[in-house]
Design a protein around this motif. Structure first.
Motif, PDB file in Angstrom:
ATOM      1  N   GLY A   1       0.815  -1.209   0.000  1.00 31.50           N
ATOM      2  CA  GLY A   1       0.000   0.000   0.000  1.00 31.50           C
ATOM      3  C   GLY A   1       0.845   1.255   0.000  1.00 31.50           C
ATOM      4  N   ARG A   2       0.239   2.373  -0.356  1.00 30.09           N
ATOM      5  CA  ARG A   2       0.959   3.639  -0.488  1.00 30.09           C
ATOM      6  C   ARG A   2       0.343   4.757   0.329  1.00 30.09           C
ATOM      7  NH1 ARG A   2       2.107   4.260  -7.043  1.00 30.09           N
ATOM      8  NH2 ARG A   2       3.502   2.445  -7.221  1.00 30.09           N
ATOM      9  N   ILE A   3       1.223   5.604   0.837  1.00 32.46           N
ATOM     10  CA  ILE A   3       0.831   6.921   1.334  1.00 32.46           C
ATOM     11  C   ILE A   3       1.225   7.918   0.250  1.00 32.46           C
ATOM     12  CG2 ILE A   3       1.126   8.671   3.111  1.00 32.46           C
ATOM     13  CD1 ILE A   3       2.255   6.414   4.917  1.00 32.46           C
ATOM     14  N   ILE A   4       0.275   8.666  -0.258  1.00 34.49           N
ATOM     15  CA  ILE A   4       0.573   9.712  -1.235  1.00 34.49           C
ATOM     16  C   ILE A   4       0.484  11.056  -0.531  1.00 34.49           C
ATOM     17  CG2 ILE A   4      -0.189  10.877  -3.338  1.00 34.49           C
ATOM     18  CD1 ILE A   4      -1.155   8.200  -4.372  1.00 34.49           C
ATOM     19  N   ILE A   5       1.587  11.802  -0.599  1.00 36.79           N
ATOM     20  CA  ILE A   5       1.640  13.142  -0.019  1.00 36.79           C
ATOM     21  C   ILE A   5       1.750  14.114  -1.184  1.00 36.79           C
ATOM     22  CG2 ILE A   5       2.770  14.637   1.658  1.00 36.79           C
ATOM     23  CD1 ILE A   5       4.306  12.041   2.565  1.00 36.79           C
ATOM     24  N   THR A   6       0.818  15.025  -1.288  1.00 38.10           N
ATOM     25  CA  THR A   6       0.814  15.911  -2.444  1.00 38.10           C
ATOM     26  C   THR A   6       0.235  17.276  -2.104  1.00 38.10           C
ATOM     27  OG1 THR A   6       0.117  16.094  -4.775  1.00 38.10           O
ATOM     28  CG2 THR A   6      -1.459  15.116  -3.236  1.00 38.10           C
ATOM     29  N   HIS A   7       0.673  18.243  -2.870  1.00 40.57           N
ATOM     30  CA  HIS A   7       0.041  19.557  -2.888  1.00 40.57           C
ATOM     31  C   HIS A   7       0.178  20.089  -4.300  1.00 40.57           C
ATOM     32  CE1 HIS A   7      -1.427  23.480  -1.988  1.00 40.57           C
ATOM     33  NE2 HIS A   7      -1.479  23.254  -0.698  1.00 40.57           N
ATOM     34  N   PRO A   8      -0.924  20.224  -5.035  1.00 44.49           N
ATOM     35  CA  PRO A   8      -0.832  20.646  -6.435  1.00 44.49           C
ATOM     36  C   PRO A   8      -0.214  22.019  -6.643  1.00 44.49           C
ATOM     37  CG  PRO A   8      -2.947  19.629  -5.998  1.00 44.49           C
ATOM     38  CD  PRO A   8      -2.285  19.825  -4.673  1.00 44.49           C
ATOM     39  N   ARG A   9      -0.189  22.832  -5.604  1.00 44.35           N
ATOM     40  CA  ARG A   9       0.436  24.152  -5.748  1.00 44.35           C
ATOM     41  C   ARG A   9       1.879  24.165  -5.251  1.00 44.35           C
ATOM     42  NH1 ARG A   9      -2.221  27.748  -8.179  1.00 44.35           N
ATOM     43  NH2 ARG A   9      -4.485  27.715  -8.290  1.00 44.35           N
ATOM     44  N   GLY A  10       2.351  23.050  -4.732  1.00 44.20           N
ATOM     45  CA  GLY A  10       3.771  22.900  -4.466  1.00 44.20           C
ATOM     46  C   GLY A  10       4.247  23.277  -3.086  1.00 44.20           C
ATOM     47  N   GLY A  11       5.505  22.890  -2.826  1.00 43.45           N
ATOM     48  CA  GLY A  11       6.104  23.134  -1.524  1.00 43.45           C
ATOM     49  C   GLY A  11       6.309  24.593  -1.207  1.00 43.45           C
ATOM     50  N   ASP A  12       6.576  25.406  -2.227  1.00 48.14           N
ATOM     51  CA  ASP A  12       6.752  26.843  -1.975  1.00 48.14           C
ATOM     52  C   ASP A  12       5.471  27.473  -1.458  1.00 48.14           C
ATOM     53  OD1 ASP A  12       9.394  26.828  -2.685  1.00 48.14           O
ATOM     54  OD2 ASP A  12       9.107  27.716  -4.668  1.00 48.14           O
ATOM     55  N   PHE A  13       4.348  27.060  -2.000  1.00 45.96           N
ATOM     56  CA  PHE A  13       3.052  27.550  -1.527  1.00 45.96           C
ATOM     57  C   PHE A  13       2.882  27.246  -0.044  1.00 45.96           C
ATOM     58  CE2 PHE A  13      -1.369  26.883  -0.467  1.00 45.96           C
ATOM     59  CZ  PHE A  13      -2.048  27.925  -1.082  1.00 45.96           C
ATOM     60  N   VAL A  14       3.226  26.013   0.347  1.00 43.24           N
ATOM     61  CA  VAL A  14       3.042  25.604   1.734  1.00 43.24           C
ATOM     62  C   VAL A  14       4.012  26.334   2.658  1.00 43.24           C
ATOM     63  CG1 VAL A  14       3.069  23.649   3.328  1.00 43.24           C
ATOM     64  CG2 VAL A  14       2.135  23.368   1.028  1.00 43.24           C
ATOM     65  N   ARG A  15       5.242  26.579   2.186  1.00 43.16           N
ATOM     66  CA  ARG A  15       6.185  27.334   3.012  1.00 43.16           C
ATOM     67  C   ARG A  15       5.661  28.745   3.274  1.00 43.16           C
ATOM     68  NH1 ARG A  15      10.111  24.026   0.668  1.00 43.16           N
ATOM     69  NH2 ARG A  15      10.159  25.206  -1.291  1.00 43.16           N
ATOM     70  N   LEU A  16       5.088  29.385   2.263  1.00 39.29           N
ATOM     71  CA  LEU A  16       4.489  30.698   2.453  1.00 39.29           C
ATOM     72  C   LEU A  16       3.314  30.607   3.418  1.00 39.29           C
ATOM     73  CD1 LEU A  16       4.134  33.673   1.790  1.00 39.29           C
ATOM     74  CD2 LEU A  16       2.866  33.019  -0.268  1.00 39.29           C
ATOM     75  N   GLU A  17       2.507  29.567   3.253  1.00 40.82           N
ATOM     76  CA  GLU A  17       1.370  29.332   4.140  1.00 40.82           C
ATOM     77  C   GLU A  17       1.838  29.200   5.584  1.00 40.82           C
ATOM     78  OE1 GLU A  17      -2.496  26.490   3.576  1.00 40.82           O
ATOM     79  OE2 GLU A  17      -0.554  25.542   3.363  1.00 40.82           O
ATOM     80  N   SER A  18       2.929  28.452   5.785  1.00 40.87           N
ATOM     81  CA  SER A  18       3.460  28.230   7.127  1.00 40.87           C
ATOM     82  C   SER A  18       4.035  29.506   7.733  1.00 40.87           C
ATOM     83  CB  SER A  18       4.532  27.137   7.074  1.00 40.87           C
ATOM     84  OG  SER A  18       5.140  26.958   8.321  1.00 40.87           O
ATOM     85  N   ARG A  19       4.776  30.267   6.934  1.00 42.86           N
ATOM     86  CA  ARG A  19       5.337  31.516   7.453  1.00 42.86           C
ATOM     87  C   ARG A  19       4.238  32.508   7.802  1.00 42.86           C
ATOM     88  NH1 ARG A  19       9.173  30.962   3.195  1.00 42.86           N
ATOM     89  NH2 ARG A  19       8.065  32.544   1.960  1.00 42.86           N
ATOM     90  N   SER A  20       3.194  32.526   6.999  1.00 42.72           N
ATOM     91  CA  SER A  20       2.103  33.471   7.227  1.00 42.72           C
ATOM     92  C   SER A  20       1.263  33.081   8.431  1.00 42.72           C
ATOM     93  CB  SER A  20       1.211  33.543   5.982  1.00 42.72           C
ATOM     94  OG  SER A  20       1.940  33.987   4.871  1.00 42.72           O
ATOM     95  N   ASN A  21       1.133  31.798   8.665  1.00 41.75           N
ATOM     96  CA  ASN A  21       0.268  31.337   9.752  1.00 41.75           C
ATOM     97  C   ASN A  21       0.878  30.120  10.440  1.00 41.75           C
ATOM     98  OD1 ASN A  21      -1.837  30.909  11.480  1.00 41.75           O
ATOM     99  ND2 ASN A  21      -3.412  31.113   9.919  1.00 41.75           N
ATOM    100  N   PRO A  22       1.939  30.317  11.235  1.00 43.22           N
ATOM    101  CA  PRO A  22       2.644  29.192  11.847  1.00 43.22           C
ATOM    102  C   PRO A  22       1.823  28.406  12.862  1.00 43.22           C
ATOM    103  CG  PRO A  22       3.454  31.273  12.726  1.00 43.22           C
ATOM    104  CD  PRO A  22       2.556  31.611  11.572  1.00 43.22           C
ATOM    105  N   ARG A  23       0.742  29.006  13.350  1.00 46.13           N
ATOM    106  CA  ARG A  23      -0.105  28.253  14.282  1.00 46.13           C
ATOM    107  C   ARG A  23      -0.883  27.164  13.566  1.00 46.13           C
ATOM    108  NH1 ARG A  23      -3.729  31.373  18.374  1.00 46.13           N
ATOM    109  NH2 ARG A  23      -3.072  29.717  19.769  1.00 46.13           N
ATOM    110  N   LEU A  24      -1.105  27.342  12.272  1.00 51.33           N
ATOM    111  CA  LEU A  24      -1.977  26.439  11.541  1.00 51.33           C
ATOM    112  C   LEU A  24      -1.230  25.446  10.671  1.00 51.33           C
ATOM    113  CD1 LEU A  24      -5.027  25.890  10.944  1.00 51.33           C
ATOM    114  CD2 LEU A  24      -4.758  27.360   8.951  1.00 51.33           C
ATOM    115  N   ALA A  25      -0.147  25.859  10.022  1.00 52.12           N
ATOM    116  CA  ALA A  25       0.496  25.023   9.015  1.00 52.12           C
ATOM    117  C   ALA A  25       1.993  24.897   9.269  1.00 52.12           C
ATOM    118  CB  ALA A  25       0.254  25.600   7.619  1.00 52.12           C
ATOM    119  N   VAL A  26       2.564  23.772   8.819  1.00 49.53           N
ATOM    120  CA  VAL A  26       4.008  23.532   8.864  1.00 49.53           C
ATOM    121  C   VAL A  26       4.463  23.194   7.445  1.00 49.53           C
ATOM    122  CG1 VAL A  26       3.930  22.710  11.247  1.00 49.53           C
ATOM    123  CG2 VAL A  26       3.754  21.064   9.363  1.00 49.53           C
ATOM    124  N   PRO A  27       5.744  23.396   7.126  1.00 58.46           N
ATOM    125  CA  PRO A  27       6.225  23.043   5.782  1.00 58.46           C
ATOM    126  C   PRO A  27       6.112  21.540   5.530  1.00 58.46           C
ATOM    127  CG  PRO A  27       7.781  24.488   6.917  1.00 58.46           C
ATOM    128  CD  PRO A  27       6.784  24.055   7.939  1.00 58.46           C
TER     129      PRO A  27
END
Length: 309
Positions: free
Chosen positions: A239-265
């Motif tokens: 079986g597989r675990i698929i980890i994905t974000h169609p907008r990419g890791g840079d999007f998530v890093r910005l998300e994390s910096r903007s709201n560190p209480r909610l998201a992590v890279p």
């Protein structure tokens, strides 16, 4: 376009700041939601298209069509309805940079955020840029028994239906309002409300899956390694675990910096490899983006998988 997300300060001093922009990218969808601009700057008067529920409509009317002000007021009203102890913990001192660890408080915090988004979500439209990426993700699914963690409004379902024969799908989301929307949009599939870390759906003694998908959702786990370990235990052999974000890791890093209480890279490939080699994720191997059919950089389209041996 990116998404605005709220920073949460001490109760009574909740500040909704400009974080990302304009459109809401649902937690696991690959769809852009042209519903509400989210929690943003003072004075916005953008109006959502389509029909909304009674509560959202009421707040919009009170705030003269200002979606940002209405969604902020909606969030605050729902926060005030919570148990006092939980409300105090969500609005505890430490400001917007204080992380809320895994557990009931974080679950409530994340649910309140996404329930507010769901309340002002009136319609969805596929972003053409993301369609090929979501197709690649669906093609990476192994087997037919799929658990979609952070299923949002179920927007990934059509891609799975197209590429996964005899699909047996279960969606799980911490936000009850998202579950309601997903169930209405995709009535032939099962969607459940709950936290992945405590839900019986992720209990290896009760369930086994061919693929567990974290589609734009792993960043909301403060301890992603623990979430991946739990997922690995719930997989059948191969079986597989698929980890994905169609907008990419840079999007998530910005998300994390903007709201560190909610998201992590999202974890790097080296980090995932270390977790496997160290035994934190035992009896597993890492599948690269290229192996899964993606030629894009993780910064632009994050797609990796962990396969159980």
């Amino acid at each position: 376009m990116l998404v605005r997300m709220p920073n949460f300060h001490r109760r009574g001093h909740i500040i909704f700041s400009l974080l990302l922009l304009a459109l809401y990218f649902s937690t696991s969808s690959g769809y852009i939601i042209y519903a509400a601009k989210g929690f943003s700057s003072k004075g916005s008067t953008s109006k959502p298209a389509g029909s909304l529920g009674k509560a959202a409509t009421k707040f919009l009317k009170q705030h003269k069509g200002d979606v940002d002000a209405a969604s902020g007021a909606y969030f605050e009203s729902k926060l005030q309805d919570m148990d006092e102890e939980l409300r105090e913990k969500i609005g505890s001192s430490g400001g917007s940079s204080e992380v809320i660890d895994e557990g009931p408080v974080r679950d409530a915090f994340v649910e309140l955020k996404w329930n507010t988004v769901a309340a002002f979500m009136s319609s969805s439209k596929v972003d053409k840029e993301l369609v090929p990426r979501l197709g690649v993700t669906a093609k990476a699914v192994s087997g037919s028994r799929v658990l979609d963690v952070g299923s949002g409004n179920g927007s990934f379902v059509p891609f799975l239906e197209e590429y996964v024969p005899t699909l047996h799908y279960t969606g799980l989301d911490v936000a009850s309002e998202m579950v309601k929307k997903a169930s209405a949009l995709h009535p032939k599939f099962s969607f459940s409300h709950g936290s992945f870390m405590t839900s019986p759906l992720a209990d290896s003694s009760q369930h086994s899956y061919d693929t567990i998908v974290f589609n734009a959702s792993l960043q909301f786990f403060f301890q992603p390694r623990e979430a991946l370990r739990r997922a690995l235990e719930t997989l059948g052999p191969g079986g597989r675990i698929i980890i994905t974000h169609p907008r990419g890791g840079d999007f998530v890093r910005l998300e994390s910096r903007s709201n560190p209480r909610l998201a992590v890279p999202l974890p790097t490939l080296d980090m995932l490899d270390h977790w496997i080699e160290s035994g934190d994720l035992p009896s597993a191997k890492l599948l690269s983006p290229q192996y899964l059919g993606s030629e894009e950089r993780l910064e632009n389209f994050y797609l990796v998988a962990i396969e159980r041996l």
